[in-house]
Design a protein around this motif. Structure first.
Motif, PDB file in Angstrom:
ATOM      1  N   GLN A  72       0.969  -1.261  -0.172  1.00  0.00           N
ATOM      2  CA  GLN A  72       0.360   0.462   0.215  1.00  0.00           C
ATOM      3  C   GLN A  72       0.427   1.099   0.179  1.00  0.00           C
ATOM      4  O   GLN A  72       1.557   1.053   0.606  1.00  0.00           O
ATOM      5  CB  GLN A  72      -0.309   0.066   1.037  1.00  0.00           C
ATOM      6  CG  GLN A  72      -0.023   0.384   2.551  1.00  0.00           C
ATOM      7  CD  GLN A  72      -0.796   0.093   3.557  1.00  0.00           C
ATOM      8  OE1 GLN A  72      -1.854   0.683   4.052  1.00  0.00           O
ATOM      9  NE2 GLN A  72      -1.213  -1.338   4.383  1.00  0.00           N
ATOM     10  N   ARG A 125       2.909   0.644  -3.443  1.00  0.00           N
ATOM     11  CA  ARG A 125       2.089  -0.271  -3.464  1.00  0.00           C
ATOM     12  C   ARG A 125       2.340  -1.763  -4.080  1.00  0.00           C
ATOM     13  O   ARG A 125       3.178  -1.671  -5.064  1.00  0.00           O
ATOM     14  CB  ARG A 125       0.731  -0.500  -4.469  1.00  0.00           C
ATOM     15  CG  ARG A 125      -0.119   1.217  -3.622  1.00  0.00           C
ATOM     16  CD  ARG A 125      -1.697   1.284  -4.492  1.00  0.00           C
ATOM     17  NE  ARG A 125      -0.810   2.678  -5.731  1.00  0.00           N
ATOM     18  CZ  ARG A 125      -2.035   2.817  -6.908  1.00  0.00           C
ATOM     19  NH1 ARG A 125      -3.323   2.706  -6.375  1.00  0.00           N
ATOM     20  NH2 ARG A 125      -1.391   3.947  -7.270  1.00  0.00           N
ATOM     21  N   PRO A 168      -3.674  -6.047  -2.553  1.00  0.00           N
ATOM     22  CA  PRO A 168      -3.012  -4.829  -1.527  1.00  0.00           C
ATOM     23  C   PRO A 168      -3.886  -5.481  -0.324  1.00  0.00           C
ATOM     24  O   PRO A 168      -4.073  -6.861  -0.220  1.00  0.00           O
ATOM     25  CB  PRO A 168      -4.243  -3.960  -1.754  1.00  0.00           C
ATOM     26  CG  PRO A 168      -5.796  -4.478  -2.307  1.00  0.00           C
ATOM     27  CD  PRO A 168      -4.661  -5.677  -3.054  1.00  0.00           C
TER      28      PRO A 168
END
Length: 295
Positions: A228, A243, A248
């Motif tokens: 993230q 990211r 995620p």
């Protein structure tokens, strides 16, 4: 250097607006050394090649999509950095090497040939980086580009999540030759500060790394691992997490367990992405643009 010039600040902001990405300025003010030319680089992280599961039904598609997007950039970056977890963990040494061979073939499709890679714990913790080094070379090293000193640290090959005494000594020797005002960018996989140790979002001896970096006025750290975007400061040192290209993860301490965020069929690839870092010289400024994985 690429044949095409790096985009200027206005071009860079236009690119961000067109992509729907967020731009964050990270300043290294007051740099007095002789600057180089403006440039930019791309950061990709946490590819987890070999992963399979519902958090990403397009597990073999997200990396090729990101590579195609990087190849389509209007001006090529000076280099591309991969901040770890190129492959997903496996207990089988043959399967580990198969995944590394496959991800290397994917990466070779990049038109920009100057690339810097480092392992994540999924790549290196089970064999102390042996397979990674066979395919990608050293796990820690330095390089210089346009007046900026870059340091690649390995905080994953040690199964305990430490940088380790030998590498700390190596870092101290490297830093000792630099003036205190030198611009320094550090790439690593785990965060060097205690973001959330309960989820392994820390480096056991990260405080010792930061202690060695602290005397230098202009330090920025780019890392991965937490899947993230995240921005933090320890004193004057800025830390920027990227990211993932696979799935995620939730914000630190937001839930009892560290579980991947569920795939949203209505918004595929939400939370996945990669980053451009535009480097403006004299005084040095870094502008971060977050780019999504596009369907």
């Amino acid at each position: 250097m690429p044949d095409n010039p790096a985009p200027d600040r206005r071009d860079f902001l236009r690119l961000a607006a067109a992509a729907g990405g967020a731009v964050l300025a990270s300043a290294l003010p007051g740099w007095a050394a002789a600057p180089g030319k403006d440039f930019y680089f791309v950061q990709l992280s946490d590819l987890h090649w070999g992963f399979q599961g519902p958090p990403n039904p397009d597990a073999r598609g997200t990396l090729p999509k990101a590579i195609a997007a990087v190849n389509a950039l209007p001006a090529p970056p000076d280099f591309i950095v991969f901040t770890g977890d190129l492959t997903h963990t496996t207990d089988d040494p043959d399967e580990r090497r198969k995944r590394m061979r496959e991800v290397k073939a994917q990466i070779d499709a990049l038109q920009v040939k100057t690339r810097y890679l480092m392992p994540g714990e999924h790549d290196a913790s089970l064999d102390r980086g042996e397979a990674f080094q066979e395919f990608f070379g050293p796990t820690h090293y330095t390089f210089d580009h346009q007046g900026v000193h870059f340091i690649v640290l390995d905080n994953v090959s040690d199964p305990a999540g430490r940088v380790g005494a030998a590498q700390l000594d190596w870092l101290a020797s490297d830093l000792a030759r630099l003036p205190r005002e030198a611009p320094i960018v550090v790439f690593t996989h785990r965060p060097l500060f205690d973001l959330y140790p309960q989820w392994d979002w820390a480096t056991r001896d990260g405080a010792e790394v930061l202690q060695r970096l602290d005397p230098y006025s202009h330090v920025t750290v780019f890392y991965g691992h937490i899947h993230q975007e995240h921005h933090h400061r320890t004193g004057h040192i800025a830390h920027h997490a990227a990211r993932s290209l696979m799935f995620p993860l939730p914000p630190p301490a937001s839930q009892p367990l560290r579980q991947p965020v569920a795939w949203d069929a209505g918004h595929p690839y939400r939370g996945l992405g990669w980053r451009q870092v535009m480097t403006r010289q004299a005084p040095l400024r870094l502008a971060l643009e977050e780019r999504p994985v596009a369907a």
